[in-house]
Design an enzyme around this catalytic site. Structure first.
Site, PDB file in Angstrom:
ATOM      1  N   ASP A   1      -7.520  -0.764   3.402  1.00 16.06           N
ATOM      2  CA  ASP A   1      -7.132   0.541   2.856  1.00 16.06           C
ATOM      3  C   ASP A   1      -8.246   0.982   1.901  1.00 16.06           C
ATOM      4  O   ASP A   1      -9.261   1.506   2.341  1.00 16.06           O
ATOM      5  CB  ASP A   1      -5.764   0.359   2.188  1.00 16.06           C
ATOM      6  CG  ASP A   1      -5.187   1.624   1.618  1.00 16.06           C
ATOM      7  OD1 ASP A   1      -5.283   2.669   2.262  1.00 16.06           O
ATOM      8  OD2 ASP A   1      -4.616   1.575   0.511  1.00 16.06           O
TER       9      ASP A   1
ATOM     10  N   PHE B   1       1.085   6.168   4.873  1.00 17.06           N
ATOM     11  CA  PHE B   1       1.682   4.859   4.598  1.00 17.06           C
ATOM     12  C   PHE B   1       2.440   4.383   5.831  1.00 17.06           C
ATOM     13  O   PHE B   1       3.269   5.106   6.372  1.00 17.06           O
ATOM     14  CB  PHE B   1       2.612   4.910   3.382  1.00 17.06           C
ATOM     15  CG  PHE B   1       2.988   3.527   2.929  1.00 17.06           C
ATOM     16  CD1 PHE B   1       2.117   2.797   2.127  1.00 17.06           C
ATOM     17  CD2 PHE B   1       4.169   2.937   3.339  1.00 17.06           C
ATOM     18  CE1 PHE B   1       2.428   1.497   1.746  1.00 17.06           C
ATOM     19  CE2 PHE B   1       4.482   1.637   2.951  1.00 17.06           C
ATOM     20  CZ  PHE B   1       3.616   0.917   2.154  1.00 17.06           C
ATOM     21  N   ILE B   2       2.121   3.183   6.270  1.00 14.65           N
ATOM     22  CA  ILE B   2       2.741   2.676   7.501  1.00 14.65           C
ATOM     23  C   ILE B   2       3.461   1.341   7.254  1.00 14.65           C
ATOM     24  O   ILE B   2       3.152   0.623   6.300  1.00 14.65           O
ATOM     25  CB  ILE B   2       1.695   2.502   8.626  1.00 14.65           C
ATOM     26  CG1 ILE B   2       0.470   1.738   8.098  1.00 14.65           C
ATOM     27  CG2 ILE B   2       1.236   3.835   9.176  1.00 14.65           C
ATOM     28  CD1 ILE B   2       0.085   0.659   8.987  1.00 14.65           C
TER      29      ILE B   2
ATOM     30  N   ARG C   1       8.743  -5.695   7.706  1.00 14.46           N
ATOM     31  CA  ARG C   1       7.659  -6.472   8.312  1.00 14.46           C
ATOM     32  C   ARG C   1       8.009  -6.889   9.739  1.00 14.46           C
ATOM     33  O   ARG C   1       7.134  -7.105  10.559  1.00 14.46           O
ATOM     34  CB  ARG C   1       7.388  -7.753   7.507  1.00 14.46           C
ATOM     35  CG  ARG C   1       6.858  -7.509   6.117  1.00 14.46           C
ATOM     36  CD  ARG C   1       6.380  -8.832   5.522  1.00 14.46           C
ATOM     37  NE  ARG C   1       6.148  -8.758   4.080  1.00 14.46           N
ATOM     38  CZ  ARG C   1       5.037  -8.333   3.504  1.00 14.46           C
ATOM     39  NH1 ARG C   1       4.040  -7.900   4.246  1.00 14.46           N
ATOM     40  NH2 ARG C   1       4.919  -8.314   2.200  1.00 14.46           N
TER      41      ARG C   1
ATOM     42  N   LYS D   1       1.095 -11.479   2.993  1.00 10.10           N
ATOM     43  CA  LYS D   1       1.963 -11.815   4.107  1.00 10.10           C
ATOM     44  C   LYS D   1       1.735 -10.898   5.292  1.00 10.10           C
ATOM     45  O   LYS D   1       2.139 -11.177   6.409  1.00 10.10           O
ATOM     46  CB  LYS D   1       3.437 -11.664   3.661  1.00 10.10           C
ATOM     47  CG  LYS D   1       3.841 -12.528   2.506  1.00 10.10           C
ATOM     48  CD  LYS D   1       5.270 -12.116   2.053  1.00 10.10           C
ATOM     49  CE  LYS D   1       5.595 -12.763   0.759  1.00 10.10           C
ATOM     50  NZ  LYS D   1       6.797 -12.160   0.147  1.00 10.10           N
ATOM     51  N   GLY D   2       1.104  -9.758   5.036  1.00 16.19           N
ATOM     52  CA  GLY D   2       1.035  -8.679   6.024  1.00 16.19           C
ATOM     53  C   GLY D   2       0.418  -9.050   7.364  1.00 16.19           C
ATOM     54  O   GLY D   2       0.771  -8.484   8.398  1.00 16.19           O
TER      55      GLY D   2
ATOM     56  N   LYS E   1      -7.797   2.328   7.358  1.00 17.29           N
ATOM     57  CA  LYS E   1      -7.687   3.762   7.053  1.00 17.29           C
ATOM     58  C   LYS E   1      -9.067   4.177   6.537  1.00 17.29           C
ATOM     59  O   LYS E   1      -9.333   4.079   5.336  1.00 17.29           O
ATOM     60  CB  LYS E   1      -6.654   3.994   5.944  1.00 17.29           C
ATOM     61  CG  LYS E   1      -5.222   3.670   6.300  1.00 17.29           C
ATOM     62  CD  LYS E   1      -4.321   3.951   5.086  1.00 17.29           C
ATOM     63  CE  LYS E   1      -2.994   3.274   5.198  1.00 17.29           C
ATOM     64  NZ  LYS E   1      -2.263   3.219   3.916  1.00 17.29           N
TER      65      LYS E   1
ATOM     66  N   ASP F   1       4.675  -3.975   5.134  1.00 16.30           N
ATOM     67  CA  ASP F   1       5.946  -3.788   4.422  1.00 16.30           C
ATOM     68  C   ASP F   1       5.952  -2.570   3.512  1.00 16.30           C
ATOM     69  O   ASP F   1       4.908  -2.004   3.172  1.00 16.30           O
ATOM     70  CB  ASP F   1       6.217  -5.015   3.536  1.00 16.30           C
ATOM     71  CG  ASP F   1       5.259  -5.074   2.341  1.00 16.30           C
ATOM     72  OD1 ASP F   1       4.035  -4.906   2.545  1.00 16.30           O
ATOM     73  OD2 ASP F   1       5.732  -5.241   1.205  1.00 16.30           O
TER      74      ASP F   1
ATOM     75  N   GLU G   1      -6.701  -9.923   8.399  1.00 16.55           N
ATOM     76  CA  GLU G   1      -5.978  -8.995   7.507  1.00 16.55           C
ATOM     77  C   GLU G   1      -5.080  -8.067   8.315  1.00 16.55           C
ATOM     78  O   GLU G   1      -5.328  -7.836   9.496  1.00 16.55           O
ATOM     79  CB  GLU G   1      -7.006  -8.128   6.777  1.00 16.55           C
ATOM     80  CG  GLU G   1      -7.148  -8.362   5.302  1.00 16.55           C
ATOM     81  CD  GLU G   1      -5.945  -8.013   4.448  1.00 16.55           C
ATOM     82  OE1 GLU G   1      -4.796  -8.024   4.925  1.00 16.55           O
ATOM     83  OE2 GLU G   1      -6.167  -7.734   3.269  1.00 16.55           O
ATOM     84  N   ASP G   2      -4.075  -7.499   7.676  1.00 14.75           N
ATOM     85  CA  ASP G   2      -3.260  -6.467   8.331  1.00 14.75           C
ATOM     86  C   ASP G   2      -3.983  -5.123   8.288  1.00 14.75           C
ATOM     87  O   ASP G   2      -4.086  -4.430   9.285  1.00 14.75           O
ATOM     88  CB  ASP G   2      -1.859  -6.365   7.694  1.00 14.75           C
ATOM     89  CG  ASP G   2      -1.876  -6.182   6.178  1.00 14.75           C
ATOM     90  OD1 ASP G   2      -2.963  -6.198   5.563  1.00 14.75           O
ATOM     91  OD2 ASP G   2      -0.782  -6.032   5.601  1.00 14.75           O
TER      92      ASP G   2
HETATM   93  P1  IMP Z   1      -6.697  -2.452  -0.111  1.00 18.43           P
HETATM   94  O1  IMP Z   1      -7.031  -3.529  -1.093  1.00 18.43           O
HETATM   95  O2  IMP Z   1      -6.472  -1.133  -0.785  1.00 18.43           O
HETATM   96  O3  IMP Z   1      -7.682  -2.338   1.032  1.00 18.43           O
HETATM   97  O4  IMP Z   1      -5.278  -2.773   0.479  1.00 18.43           O
HETATM   98  C1  IMP Z   1      -5.056  -3.839   1.228  1.00 18.43           C
HETATM   99  C2  IMP Z   1      -3.599  -4.245   1.224  1.00 18.43           C
HETATM  100  O5  IMP Z   1      -2.676  -3.226   0.815  1.00 18.43           O
HETATM  101  C3  IMP Z   1      -3.262  -4.546   2.641  1.00 18.43           C
HETATM  102  O6  IMP Z   1      -3.602  -5.866   2.963  1.00 18.43           O
HETATM  103  C4  IMP Z   1      -1.777  -4.264   2.709  1.00 18.43           C
HETATM  104  O7  IMP Z   1      -1.077  -5.437   2.348  1.00 18.43           O
HETATM  105  C5  IMP Z   1      -1.555  -3.182   1.679  1.00 18.43           C
HETATM  106  N1  IMP Z   1      -1.484  -1.846   2.329  1.00 18.43           N
HETATM  107  C6  IMP Z   1      -2.432  -0.893   2.394  1.00 18.43           C
HETATM  108  N2  IMP Z   1      -2.021   0.197   3.060  1.00 18.43           N
HETATM  109  C7  IMP Z   1      -0.765  -0.085   3.477  1.00 18.43           C
HETATM  110  C8  IMP Z   1       0.215   0.649   4.248  1.00 18.43           C
HETATM  111  O8  IMP Z   1       0.009   1.791   4.710  1.00 18.43           O
HETATM  112  N3  IMP Z   1       1.391   0.009   4.458  1.00 18.43           N
HETATM  113  C9  IMP Z   1       1.670  -1.249   3.985  1.00 18.43           C
HETATM  114  N4  IMP Z   1       0.784  -1.955   3.279  1.00 18.43           N
HETATM  115  C10 IMP Z   1      -0.419  -1.392   3.007  1.00 18.43           C
HETATM  116 MG    MG Z   2      -2.596  -7.466   3.472  1.00 14.79          MG
END
Ligand code: IMP
Ligand code: MG
Length: 177
Positions: free
Chosen positions: A102, A152-153, A165, A42-43, A130, A159, A98-99
């Site tokens: 990470d 963490f944001i 959100r 949803k991000g 990040k 969210d 994507e939002d």
């Molecule tokens: P990844 O698979 O570790 O790259 O994470 C991706 C997903 O984790 C993102 O699409 C977000 O939904 C969530 N996420 C990662 N970091 C944050 C954060 O700092 N705040 C909120 N959601 C996050």
């Molecule tokens: Mg996401």
């Protein structure tokens, strides 16, 4: 939580100016070719709706995918697809919106998933990244609006356990919260 638990990181005005620039980059890149813009729920929902309003290409299709990998403020290390797309992306450009990137696990998972449907190209367009947290070899084209520190944001679609959100700015959650 109260306002004092969060520190502002990026204000909405700055985010929206950057989104306009990203839309121009995408229009220049694809012109009037067929492009499928897929929102990663949803991000990314707020970023996606703003971005699409500025895209001038007339040959655009929209769809949504829902994935989950986070629990609280940490990645579970496992990506689950809760909803897949229904449009046909074969021989069309695919832009995954994507939002945040990470660890990169979600981006990699989706790239591998959608590759099987033979799109003409795949681009991961993310509002945030990040860079210090990246733990996989992404091996895909990315377009990122803002690189941010490893904190963490929340806000602008992001969210903490489904809350915050709707906040208009991007905020850092203070440590030990
Ligand atoms: P990844 O698979 O570790 O790259 O994470 C991706 C997903 O984790 C993102 O699409 C977000 O939904 C969530 N996420 C990662 N970091 C944050 C954060 O700092 N705040 C909120 N959601 C996050
Ligand atoms: Mg996401």
């Amino acid at each position: 939580m109260t306002d004092s638990d969060f520190v502002p990181l990026i204000k909405s005005g700055k985010i929206e100016r950057k989104i306009k620039q990203i839309a121009k980059v995408l229009d220049k890149k694809y012109g009037q070719e067929d492009v499928c813009f897929v929102c990663v729920l949803k991000g990314a929902v707020i970023f996606y709706s703003k971005l699409l309003k500025y895209i001038k290409n007339k040959n655009v299709e929209l769809d949504f995918v829902e994935v989950k990998s986070y629990c609280g403020t940490t990645s579970t290390g496992e990506v689950k697809m809760l909803k897949d797309i229904s449009i046909d992306i074969k021989n069309k450009h695919l832009v995954l919106v994507e939002d945040i990137i990470d660890t990169g696990l979600t981006a990699k998972f989706m790239c591998e998933h959608f590759k099987k449907q033979k799109p003409k190209s795949i681009l991961m367009c993310s509002l945030l990244q990040k860079p210090d947290k990246l733990s996989v070899d992404l091996n895909m084209e990315t377009l990122v609006a803002f690189n941010i520190p490893n904190k963490f944001i929340i806000g602008y679609g992001l969210d903490l356990d489904e809350k915050y959100r709707n906040l208009k700015d991007i905020l850092i959650l203070k440590e030990n919260k």
